[in-house]
Design a protein around this motif. Structure first.
Motif, PDB file in Angstrom:
ATOM      1  N   PHE A  48     -30.745  62.840  54.387  1.00 21.71           N
ATOM      2  CA  PHE A  48     -31.741  62.307  55.313  1.00 21.71           C
ATOM      3  C   PHE A  48     -32.086  63.321  56.406  1.00 21.71           C
ATOM      4  O   PHE A  48     -33.262  63.500  56.739  1.00 21.71           O
ATOM      5  CB  PHE A  48     -31.240  61.006  55.940  1.00 21.71           C
ATOM      6  N   LYS A  96     -38.691  59.112  56.409  1.00 26.66           N
ATOM      7  CA  LYS A  96     -37.520  58.340  56.025  1.00 26.66           C
ATOM      8  C   LYS A  96     -37.814  57.472  54.807  1.00 26.66           C
ATOM      9  O   LYS A  96     -36.973  57.331  53.905  1.00 26.66           O
ATOM     10  CB  LYS A  96     -37.068  57.469  57.205  1.00 26.66           C
ATOM     11  N   ILE A 145     -37.741  59.684  51.725  1.00 21.06           N
ATOM     12  CA  ILE A 145     -36.373  60.054  51.350  1.00 21.06           C
ATOM     13  C   ILE A 145     -35.677  58.890  50.661  1.00 21.06           C
ATOM     14  O   ILE A 145     -34.996  59.073  49.646  1.00 21.06           O
ATOM     15  CB  ILE A 145     -35.572  60.505  52.590  1.00 21.06           C
ATOM     16  N   LYS A 146     -35.836  57.686  51.209  1.00 23.65           N
ATOM     17  CA  LYS A 146     -35.220  56.500  50.596  1.00 23.65           C
ATOM     18  C   LYS A 146     -35.727  56.292  49.167  1.00 23.65           C
ATOM     19  O   LYS A 146     -34.962  55.939  48.264  1.00 23.65           O
ATOM     20  CB  LYS A 146     -35.524  55.261  51.432  1.00 23.65           C
TER      21      LYS A 146
END
Length: 427
Positions: free
Chosen positions: A131, A141, A144-145
């Motif tokens: 992250f 974010k 990335i998730k």
């Protein structure tokens, strides 16, 4: 195909010996020149970037007047000896440092993997570093998730993903770092020779990923490596750096040949890469055809003569010599050892001060090769000589045929018969 990156007159100057730009006097002179609209006076001086030479000036040009263009979807390889300026160039392209002169024009997002563990914090877990590193590289974010499972799976570090990175090996750290950078979906991916830290399985996976990025997704890759096989398989264009300057730019195979030709592939070239010499060593290596010293010829009888240099009164109970051939890309072609011959007599070799290997019909095709060897006595390493001897194999008639066999077909030739299966003799 449009240019996605263009380097114009890129130069980078460093001061030798001291950290920083130099003395207060030098900084004042720079400020005074800038105030008057003049050029930095210290850009007019500086030594050539030859790491083996003695320093004669306070400044050195790590890079000097580099110009090149990269089109969208190309894989640009950058090769050169250690200290030639490859990493400096990548840092400038990645905007880690700025050039002393010149400009870089880019179009799109750049992701860089320049050093082992770049942007990682040792106290954070692998998951937390994904992250953090992803955010540094410009990923949101949410992005990335969405890619987290894919990144973890590609890295092959799932067991340790919630373990602090400080407990990772260097290879695991590179795996995780490359996985994050590759899944950033950058327009330009910059990869230094850190992949050499990873194992062969990961290197193959990483090269496959870079090929997918360039061919499948039309993205651009800048790749630095000393592995010529990887360079040749991956890159569509190559530049060769030499002492901070651009020595060649163009076709991959032509550029590799140019680089190797200027770095030892000029026939027999004995280097000084022998280490660990103790009580006995190799004084000389000769290729012999028909009782005369000669380069090997494909299909001809050959004797390789290792002349021993004994500089100890110690009694040697056992003697062993291993040697290998590698091609110009560093791929191992063949390996030989006295240990495979039960008739090898150490005492005879020590008395005659020679170890001879006989080939009734030399089976390696024409081309450039490197010989490395290891010498053991009484079970201990006496000499470890890697990339010790560069030599050429000349074309010869291995088969009773006019066809010209080249390394493109195969590096090693075998006798065989085309036709009905021969009768198996019963004993």
């Amino acid at each position: 195909m449009s240019n996605i990156l263009k380097a114009e007159n890129i130069s980078k100057q460093y001061r030798l010996g001291d950290v920083g730009t130099g003395t207060l006097t030098h900084d004042f002179n720079r400020w005074w020149a800038s105030l008057r609209g003049k050029e930095d006076p210290y850009l007019k001086v500086g030594a050539v970037n030859d790491r083996s030479a003695k320093a004669t000036e306070d400044y050195v040009w790590a890079l000097r007047d580099i110009n090149f263009e990269v089109k969208r979807g190309e894989v640009l390889g950058i090769i050169g000896k250690n200290g030639a300026g490859k990493s400096t160039l990548l840092k400038i392209l990645s905007r880690v440092t700025s050039p002393s002169t010149g400009t870089i024009k880019t179009s799109g997002r750049i992701a860089s993997l320049l050093e082992v563990g770049t942007g990682f914090h040792g106290e954070l877990s692998g998951r937390e570093n994904i992250f953090m590193n992803g955010a540094i590289l410009g990923m949101t974010k949410k992005e990335i998730k969405r890619k987290l499972d894919e990144i973890i799976d590609f890295s092959g570090c799932e067991m340790y993903i919630d373990t602090p990175v400080k407990r990772y090996s260097s290879g695991m750290t590179v795996r995780l770092g490359f996985a994050v950078a590759a899944h950033l979906e950058p327009e330009i991916l910059v990869v230094d020779e850190v992949l050499a830290v990873g194992d062969s399985e990961f290197q193959k996976k990483a090269i496959g990923k870079m090929q997918d990025l360039s061919i499948g997704q039309g993205r651009t890759v800048l790749f630095v490596s000393h592995n010529m096989a990887s360079i040749e398989n991956l890159c569509t264009k190559l530049i060769v750096l030499e002492n901070g300057g651009l020595a060649m730019e163009g076709d991959v195979k032509d550029s590799i040949e140019f680089y190797l030709r200027n770095n030892g592939f000029k026939g027999i070239n004995k280097s000084t890469k022998k280490t660990g010499a103790k009580n006995i060593g190799i004084k000389e290596i000769n290729f012999i055809i028909n009782s005369r010293k000669s380069f090997p010829v494909t299909g001809e009888p050959l004797t390789i003569e290792f002349i021993l240099d004994i500089f100890s009164e110690q009694k040697f109970k056992s003697l062993r010599l291993d040697f290998k051939f590698e091609d110009r890309l560093g791929n191992r072609i063949a390996w030989f050892s006295t240990a495979v011959d039960p008739n090898f007599d150490s005492a005879i070799s020590i008395t005659s001060k020679k170890i001879l290997f006989h080939f009734e019909k030399f089976s390696i095709v024409q081309g450039s090769y490197i010989l490395s060897y290891n010498l053991y006595a009484n079970g201990e390493v006496q000499e470890d000589a890697q990339q010790y001897l560069a030599f050429e194999v000349s074309q010869g008639a291995f088969y009773k045929s006019t066809i010209n066999i080249t390394p493109h077909h195969t590096p090693i030739l075998l006798d065989y018969i085309v036709g009905p299966t021969p009768q198996i003799r019963q004993f």
